[in-house]
Design a protein around this motif. Structure first.
Motif, PDB file in Angstrom:
ATOM      1  N   LEU A  53       0.831  -1.208   0.000  1.00  0.00           N
ATOM      2  CA  LEU A  53       0.000   0.000   0.000  1.00  0.00           C
ATOM      3  C   LEU A  53       0.864   1.256   0.000  1.00  0.00           C
ATOM      4  N   GLY A  54       1.886   1.281   0.871  1.00  0.00           N
ATOM      5  CA  GLY A  54       2.769   2.447   0.915  1.00  0.00           C
ATOM      6  C   GLY A  54       3.454   2.693  -0.411  1.00  0.00           C
ATOM      7  N   GLY A  55       3.919   1.620  -1.051  1.00  0.00           N
ATOM      8  CA  GLY A  55       4.570   1.760  -2.355  1.00  0.00           C
ATOM      9  C   GLY A  55       3.630   2.314  -3.409  1.00  0.00           C
ATOM     10  N   GLN A  56       2.380   1.861  -3.366  1.00  0.00           N
ATOM     11  CA  GLN A  56       1.404   2.364  -4.342  1.00  0.00           C
ATOM     12  C   GLN A  56       1.068   3.838  -4.077  1.00  0.00           C
ATOM     13  N   LEU A  57       0.942   4.203  -2.795  1.00  0.00           N
ATOM     14  CA  LEU A  57       0.568   5.582  -2.467  1.00  0.00           C
ATOM     15  C   LEU A  57       1.639   6.585  -2.879  1.00  0.00           C
ATOM     16  N   VAL A  58       2.916   6.206  -2.761  1.00  0.00           N
ATOM     17  CA  VAL A  58       3.979   7.140  -3.147  1.00  0.00           C
ATOM     18  C   VAL A  58       4.368   6.971  -4.615  1.00  0.00           C
ATOM     19  N   GLY A  59       3.800   5.951  -5.269  1.00  0.00           N
ATOM     20  CA  GLY A  59       4.086   5.740  -6.680  1.00  0.00           C
ATOM     21  C   GLY A  59       3.507   6.851  -7.546  1.00  0.00           C
ATOM     22  N   ARG A  60       4.006   6.934  -8.754  1.00  0.00           N
ATOM     23  CA  ARG A  60       3.650   8.060  -9.624  1.00  0.00           C
ATOM     24  C   ARG A  60       2.157   8.129  -9.917  1.00  0.00           C
ATOM     25  N   HIS A  61       1.540   7.004 -10.244  1.00  0.00           N
ATOM     26  CA  HIS A  61       0.151   7.032 -10.691  1.00  0.00           C
ATOM     27  C   HIS A  61      -0.801   7.475  -9.582  1.00  0.00           C
ATOM     28  N   VAL A  62      -0.730   6.793  -8.432  1.00  0.00           N
ATOM     29  CA  VAL A  62      -1.660   7.102  -7.335  1.00  0.00           C
ATOM     30  C   VAL A  62      -1.360   8.469  -6.740  1.00  0.00           C
ATOM     31  N   SER A  63      -0.089   8.793  -6.581  1.00  0.00           N
ATOM     32  CA  SER A  63       0.257  10.086  -5.969  1.00  0.00           C
ATOM     33  C   SER A  63      -0.213  11.253  -6.826  1.00  0.00           C
ATOM     34  N   GLN A  64      -0.159  11.103  -8.148  1.00  0.00           N
ATOM     35  CA  GLN A  64      -0.666  12.172  -9.019  1.00  0.00           C
ATOM     36  C   GLN A  64      -2.165  12.366  -8.844  1.00  0.00           C
ATOM     37  N   LEU A  65      -2.885  11.262  -8.680  1.00  0.00           N
ATOM     38  CA  LEU A  65      -4.322  11.368  -8.444  1.00  0.00           C
ATOM     39  C   LEU A  65      -4.606  12.062  -7.111  1.00  0.00           C
ATOM     40  N   LEU A  66      -3.825  11.724  -6.092  1.00  0.00           N
ATOM     41  CA  LEU A  66      -4.033  12.334  -4.777  1.00  0.00           C
ATOM     42  C   LEU A  66      -3.694  13.819  -4.786  1.00  0.00           C
ATOM     43  N   LEU A  67      -2.589  14.160  -5.437  1.00  0.00           N
ATOM     44  CA  LEU A  67      -2.165  15.563  -5.464  1.00  0.00           C
ATOM     45  C   LEU A  67      -3.077  16.419  -6.327  1.00  0.00           C
ATOM     46  N   ALA A  68      -3.822  15.770  -7.215  1.00  0.00           N
ATOM     47  CA  ALA A  68      -4.739  16.515  -8.076  1.00  0.00           C
ATOM     48  C   ALA A  68      -6.026  16.899  -7.359  1.00  0.00           C
ATOM     49  N   ILE A  69      -6.266  16.297  -6.176  1.00  0.00           N
ATOM     50  CA  ILE A  69      -7.472  16.632  -5.409  1.00  0.00           C
ATOM     51  C   ILE A  69      -7.343  18.061  -4.895  1.00  0.00           C
ATOM     52  N   ASP A  70      -8.319  18.873  -5.197  1.00  0.00           N
ATOM     53  CA  ASP A  70      -8.285  20.288  -4.811  1.00  0.00           C
ATOM     54  C   ASP A  70      -9.546  20.622  -4.022  1.00  0.00           C
ATOM     55  N   ILE A  71      -9.354  21.091  -2.807  1.00  0.00           N
ATOM     56  CA  ILE A  71     -10.481  21.508  -1.979  1.00  0.00           C
ATOM     57  C   ILE A  71     -10.581  23.030  -2.048  1.00  0.00           C
ATOM     58  N   PRO A  72     -11.649  23.564  -2.643  1.00  0.00           N
ATOM     59  CA  PRO A  72     -11.772  25.020  -2.819  1.00  0.00           C
ATOM     60  C   PRO A  72     -11.667  25.772  -1.494  1.00  0.00           C
ATOM     61  N   GLY A  73     -10.824  26.789  -1.497  1.00  0.00           N
ATOM     62  CA  GLY A  73     -10.694  27.646  -0.329  1.00  0.00           C
ATOM     63  C   GLY A  73      -9.806  27.106   0.760  1.00  0.00           C
ATOM     64  N   ILE A  74      -9.244  25.909   0.577  1.00  0.00           N
ATOM     65  CA  ILE A  74      -8.388  25.302   1.604  1.00  0.00           C
ATOM     66  C   ILE A  74      -7.035  24.959   0.999  1.00  0.00           C
ATOM     67  N   ASN A  75      -5.981  25.493   1.621  1.00  0.00           N
ATOM     68  CA  ASN A  75      -4.623  25.145   1.210  1.00  0.00           C
ATOM     69  C   ASN A  75      -4.092  24.089   2.162  1.00  0.00           C
ATOM     70  N   THR A  76      -4.077  22.840   1.713  1.00  0.00           N
ATOM     71  CA  THR A  76      -3.683  21.740   2.581  1.00  0.00           C
ATOM     72  C   THR A  76      -2.188  21.715   2.853  1.00  0.00           C
ATOM     73  N   GLY A  77      -1.389  22.329   1.989  1.00  0.00           N
ATOM     74  CA  GLY A  77       0.060  22.299   2.155  1.00  0.00           C
ATOM     75  C   GLY A  77       0.680  20.977   1.763  1.00  0.00           C
ATOM     76  N   ILE A  78      -0.102  20.099   1.143  1.00  0.00           N
ATOM     77  CA  ILE A  78       0.406  18.787   0.699  1.00  0.00           C
ATOM     78  C   ILE A  78       0.945  18.957  -0.715  1.00  0.00           C
ATOM     79  N   ASN A  79       2.269  18.817  -0.845  1.00  0.00           N
ATOM     80  CA  ASN A  79       2.907  19.186  -2.106  1.00  0.00           C
ATOM     81  C   ASN A  79       3.706  18.073  -2.769  1.00  0.00           C
ATOM     82  N   ASN A  80       3.813  16.907  -2.124  1.00  0.00           N
ATOM     83  CA  ASN A  80       4.616  15.840  -2.723  1.00  0.00           C
ATOM     84  C   ASN A  80       3.965  14.482  -2.418  1.00  0.00           C
ATOM     85  N   PRO A  81       4.394  13.432  -3.133  1.00  0.00           N
ATOM     86  CA  PRO A  81       3.770  12.111  -2.963  1.00  0.00           C
ATOM     87  C   PRO A  81       3.800  11.582  -1.535  1.00  0.00           C
TER      88      PRO A  81
END
Length: 224
Positions: A143-171
């Motif tokens: 699970l950890g390998g998949q979460l930091v992997g390119r495909h899943v991490s790009q999907l996670l980083l693409a999540i945008d919550i309007p009006g909230i800056n989560t500060g999450i910037n890397n896999p």
């Protein structure tokens, strides 16, 4: 097996799953920050630090309140360690906090089995817990390998919550944020662990009095 045993199994599985996935995320976080190579190797000893330092005390702590509550508190400590990682605490220190939660968790997850089940089922119950733990280690690393992997991490980083800056910037940070919810899922199962009716034993006011008892128990164990 009693129904409560399966709740304990679920709580243990998800908590251990997150522990092992978090290790992969912590390694990735160190790589992202260009930390020295030795710090990656130091993650495991830092996780185990409180297992050693608090060994004389965590058993008494687990016996001082319902063990489901101890496991719940332990999971929230692990969540705190994840939040420390996200908010800039050095990964080694933050992972040690997660290890603190794990150290408090262990005697509770085994101790509750003796309260919930008859002696005739303890070997079977321990076998299930150990087998499930091994499975969670394997799946957690996956699970950890998949979460930091390119495909899943790009999907996670693409999540945008309007009006909230989560500060999450890397896999690695994206993976850690997901694992917080896995710990919370384990905590939810903890709230459903039944009370066993066993009387609690308050921790002694003088904590250091636990040290001679710990030494005696260890001596008896090694003589056995």
């Amino acid at each position: 097996m009693k129904r409560g045993f399966f709740t304990i199994m679920a709580a243990q599985f998800f908590s251990s799953l997150a522990d092992n996935a978090l290790f992969v995320a912590a390694v990735q976080l160190l790589r992202t920050s260009h930390a020295p190579q030795w710090q990656q190797a130091a993650l495991v000893p830092m996780f185990a630090l409180f297992y050693v330092v608090l060994a004389p005390f965590v058993g008494a702590f687990a016996d001082s309140m319902p063990k489901g509550r101890v496991m719940l508190i332990s999971n929230f400590i692990k969540v705190g360690g994840c939040l420390f990682m996200l908010f800039g605490t050095h990964p080694l220190l933050a992972y040690a906090v997660v290890g603190l939660g794990a150290a408090a968790y262990s005697p509770a997850k085994y101790g509750i089995l003796t309260e919930l089940l008859p002696a005739s089922q303890l070997v079977k119950a321990n076998g299930w817990i150990e087998g499930l733990t091994i499975g969670s280690i394997i799946l957690g690393v996956l699970l950890g390998g998949q979460l930091v992997g390119r495909h899943v991490s790009q999907l996670l980083l693409a999540i945008d919550i309007p009006g909230i800056n989560t500060g999450i910037n890397n896999p690695a940070e994206a993976a850690i944020s997901v694992l917080i919810f896995v710990y919370l899922l384990a905590a939810w199962f903890n709230t459903h662990i039944p009370l066993t009716g066993v009387l609690m034993r308050p921790m002694p006011k003088r904590r250091l009095t636990l040290l001679p008892d710990f030494w005696t128990c260890n001596a008896r164990l090694w003589r056995d």
